[in-house]
Design an enzyme around this catalytic site. Sequence first.
Site, PDB file in Angstrom:
ATOM      1  N   ARG A   1       8.427   6.295   4.829  1.00  0.00           N
ATOM      2  CA  ARG A   1       7.658   5.369   5.674  1.00  0.00           C
ATOM      3  C   ARG A   1       8.126   3.935   5.488  1.00  0.00           C
ATOM      4  NH1 ARG A   1       1.699   6.553   3.963  1.00  0.00           N
ATOM      5  NH2 ARG A   1       1.047   5.084   5.564  1.00  0.00           N
TER       6      ARG A   1
ATOM      7  N   ARG B   1      -3.656   6.596  -3.144  1.00  0.00           N
ATOM      8  CA  ARG B   1      -4.782   6.575  -2.199  1.00  0.00           C
ATOM      9  C   ARG B   1      -5.420   7.939  -1.969  1.00  0.00           C
ATOM     10  NH1 ARG B   1      -3.277   2.807   2.941  1.00  0.00           N
ATOM     11  NH2 ARG B   1      -2.220   4.681   3.641  1.00  0.00           N
TER      12      ARG B   1
ATOM     13  N   ARG C   1      -3.774  11.928   1.944  1.00  0.00           N
ATOM     14  CA  ARG C   1      -3.018  12.111   3.180  1.00  0.00           C
ATOM     15  C   ARG C   1      -1.636  12.658   2.883  1.00  0.00           C
ATOM     16  NH1 ARG C   1      -3.760   6.453   6.144  1.00  0.00           N
ATOM     17  NH2 ARG C   1      -1.571   6.894   6.527  1.00  0.00           N
TER      18      ARG C   1
ATOM     19  N   ARG D   1       4.626  -0.729  16.755  1.00  0.00           N
ATOM     20  CA  ARG D   1       5.463  -0.499  15.575  1.00  0.00           C
ATOM     21  C   ARG D   1       6.942  -0.559  15.900  1.00  0.00           C
ATOM     22  NH1 ARG D   1       2.063   3.523  11.808  1.00  0.00           N
ATOM     23  NH2 ARG D   1       1.022   1.849  10.706  1.00  0.00           N
TER      24      ARG D   1
ATOM     25  N   LYS E   1      -3.844  -3.808   6.038  1.00  0.00           N
ATOM     26  CA  LYS E   1      -4.237  -4.115   7.419  1.00  0.00           C
ATOM     27  C   LYS E   1      -5.587  -3.489   7.780  1.00  0.00           C
ATOM     28  CE  LYS E   1      -0.607  -2.287   9.452  1.00  0.00           C
ATOM     29  NZ  LYS E   1       0.081  -1.699   8.282  1.00  0.00           N
TER      30      LYS E   1
END
Length: 212
Positions: free
Chosen positions: A170, A126, A159, A87, A13
Amino acid sequence: MLIVFLGAPGAGKGTQAKSLSEKKGLTHLATGDMLRAEVAVESELGMKARSFMDRGDLVPDDVMIGMISGRLKDTVSGGLLLDGFPRTVAQAEALDEALEAAGAGVDRAIYFEVSEEELIRRLAGRSTCPDCQRAYHDTFNPPATADGCDDCGTTLLRREDDRPEAVRNRLVVYETQTTPVLDHYRTAGKLVSVDGEQSIDAVQTVLAAAVE
Ligand SMILES: [Zn+2]
């Protein structure tokens, strides 16, 4: 034009939101980035949000709605792309109300469809440059030198919520709380699904057509 991006963490996104908002001249509100900025300056909101984020849980509705509604007023008239909000169904309903009060509404909700296997593969590798925000991935887009940014040399950060335990949480949270948001927009006839496993360029092309 008011666009909402929906999809699991790692669905792509953020990347697409940046290019689409530039192309269409929309204000891009990325709530994840806004929250991380609040955490970085240790604001009251940031302190409240941090423990939820580190575990990979959703930040409570009242905090999210408060943060977004402050920004909606100034940005809604020029066109807006929301990335990371809503969300939950409660957030989607609060957004509808706030927009209605401003004489506006969501035009399109774009859903980025990506399989769970692929999401885990993407999220686990990531890293980002804390200085210039350039994004990297161990497999798909590694930096030239280990852990240093190609552009500015800053040490790359992973992160907290991209650690494997947090990633799994998540995805569970996404499945239970965010999937009903798809139905909210499907019922309203505003949902457009995009195959998020295609190349970045291919997704971009499909998106451009979807928001015409
Ligand atoms: Zn950098």
